[in-house]
Design an enzyme around this catalytic site. Structure first.
Site, PDB file in Angstrom:
ATOM      1  N   GLN A   1      -4.766  -1.037   9.766  1.00  0.00           N
ATOM      2  CA  GLN A   1      -4.611  -2.373   9.192  1.00  0.00           C
ATOM      3  C   GLN A   1      -5.227  -3.415  10.123  1.00  0.00           C
ATOM      4  OE1 GLN A   1      -3.613  -2.968   6.131  1.00  0.00           O
ATOM      5  NE2 GLN A   1      -3.766  -5.187   6.318  1.00  0.00           N
TER       6      GLN A   1
ATOM      7  N   LYS B   1       0.842  -1.208   0.000  1.00  0.00           N
ATOM      8  CA  LYS B   1       0.000   0.000   0.000  1.00  0.00           C
ATOM      9  C   LYS B   1       0.873   1.254   0.000  1.00  0.00           C
ATOM     10  CE  LYS B   1      -3.817  -2.342   2.325  1.00  0.00           C
ATOM     11  NZ  LYS B   1      -4.607  -2.555   3.546  1.00  0.00           N
TER      12      LYS B   1
ATOM     13  N   ASP C   1     -10.825   2.881   3.802  1.00  0.00           N
ATOM     14  CA  ASP C   1     -11.205   1.478   3.651  1.00  0.00           C
ATOM     15  C   ASP C   1     -12.708   1.310   3.424  1.00  0.00           C
ATOM     16  OD1 ASP C   1      -9.067  -0.406   3.782  1.00  0.00           O
ATOM     17  OD2 ASP C   1      -8.734   0.133   5.886  1.00  0.00           O
TER      18      ASP C   1
END
Ligand code: GUN
Length: 284
Positions: free
Chosen positions: A98, A54, A121
């Site tokens: 995460q 990422k 997200d």
């Protein structure tokens, strides 16, 4: 060479290139550039690889990524404080925590503490709720990347039988919503579904995300269906494979995604796209 393989890497590169152009334009106009905060708690080998990929994508397109690495024993209070700070920081456009978090931390509480317009997200209940009522804002990356892949083959959703195997908040549930919103007839299955093949055999589209190597078999699927494989599994010989037995079914399907080089790169490309979307929401 099969020509029924959806090349996720190629599609993702196109999205990244578009993002790169947008950021170059911001740079030329002397505007503030987008920035993504990446929060990692503890040490998880899989998470470390995902986070590295990422951050590399951010660098490639010109997004500033700032990693906050917290120790395994970080407190919920400490993590919530960090998120509050990032929510208020005018120079931060997106916040990514995460997952999975260590078990002593309540991931729902943590995710819902992120300002929804910085939720790259798309996991905050506001964003999932928006998707549920067909008013999407920031959409979860993997399912949205899959929609891009299906659009690239001109998949007609309306009236089609779609079977989603796996019911996680990250993939299965938002995937079902994306397909539902496009008019598909969606069946959700899980690892306890009795007689799974009775569902998959009728499917025009199968999205599988259960983390079980080579699980989906040729006899379970209909000729010319589309198979999207979200699994990333490491075998004992260190090779990577998906949740489908790719070599077994590739000649039976109309389209299939490979592992690696399929859904994985698309997830990251959509994360970049979402970061730009958050930037726009945040600088309006
Ligand atoms: N863990 C596995 N996939 C994801 C993802 O897409 N986002 C976050 N934040 N954590 C993950």
């Amino acid at each position: 060479m099969n020509n029924n393989i959806i090349n996720g890497k190629l599609l993702a590169d196109k999205i990244l290139q578009e993002a790169s152009i947008t950021i170059q334009q911001l740079h030329s106009a002397k505007k503030r550039l987008p920035a993504l905060a990446v929060v990692v708690v503890g040490e998880n080998p899989a998470s470390e690889i995902y986070v590295r990929n990422k951050k590399n994508a951010c660098t490639k397109v010109g997004i500033k990524s700032i990693e906050y690495a917290l120790p395994e024993d970080a407190t919920e209070y400490g993590l919530l404080n960090l998120i509050a700070e990032l929510n208020h920081d005018k120079n931060i456009d997106g916040i990514l925590v995460q997952l999975p978090l260590p078990p002593h931390l309540d991931s729902k509480l943590v995710i819902n503490a992120i300002n929804p317009i910085k939720d790259v997200d798309g996991f905050h209940r506001y964003n999932i709720g928006s998707l549920t009522v067909q008013d999407p804002s920031i959409c979860p990356c993997t399912p949205h990347g899959i929609i891009h892949m299906l659009d690239s083959i001109n998949f007609e959703y309306s009236g089609k039988n779609a079977v989603v195997i796996g019911t996680s908040n990250i993939v299965g549930r938002p995937m079902a919503l994306e397909l539902l919103n496009r008019g598909a007839t969606v069946t959700m299955c899980n690892n306890k579904t009795i007689n799974l093949p009775q569902y998959t055999i009728l499917a025009d589209l199968i999205v599988i995300a259960i983390g079980q190597p080579k699980f989906l078999k040729k006899e379970w699927i209909k000729e010319n269906c589309v198979v999207i494989d979200v699994g990333i599994n490491r075998l004992s010989d260190n090779t990577i494979c998906g949740d489908t037995d790719f070599d077994d079914i590739v000649d039976k399907v109309s389209y299939i995604t490979p592992v690696p080089g399929g859904v994985g790169p698309m997830t990251i490309a959509i994360l970049i796209k979402n970061t730009l979307e958050c930037y726009n929401l945040h600088t309006l």
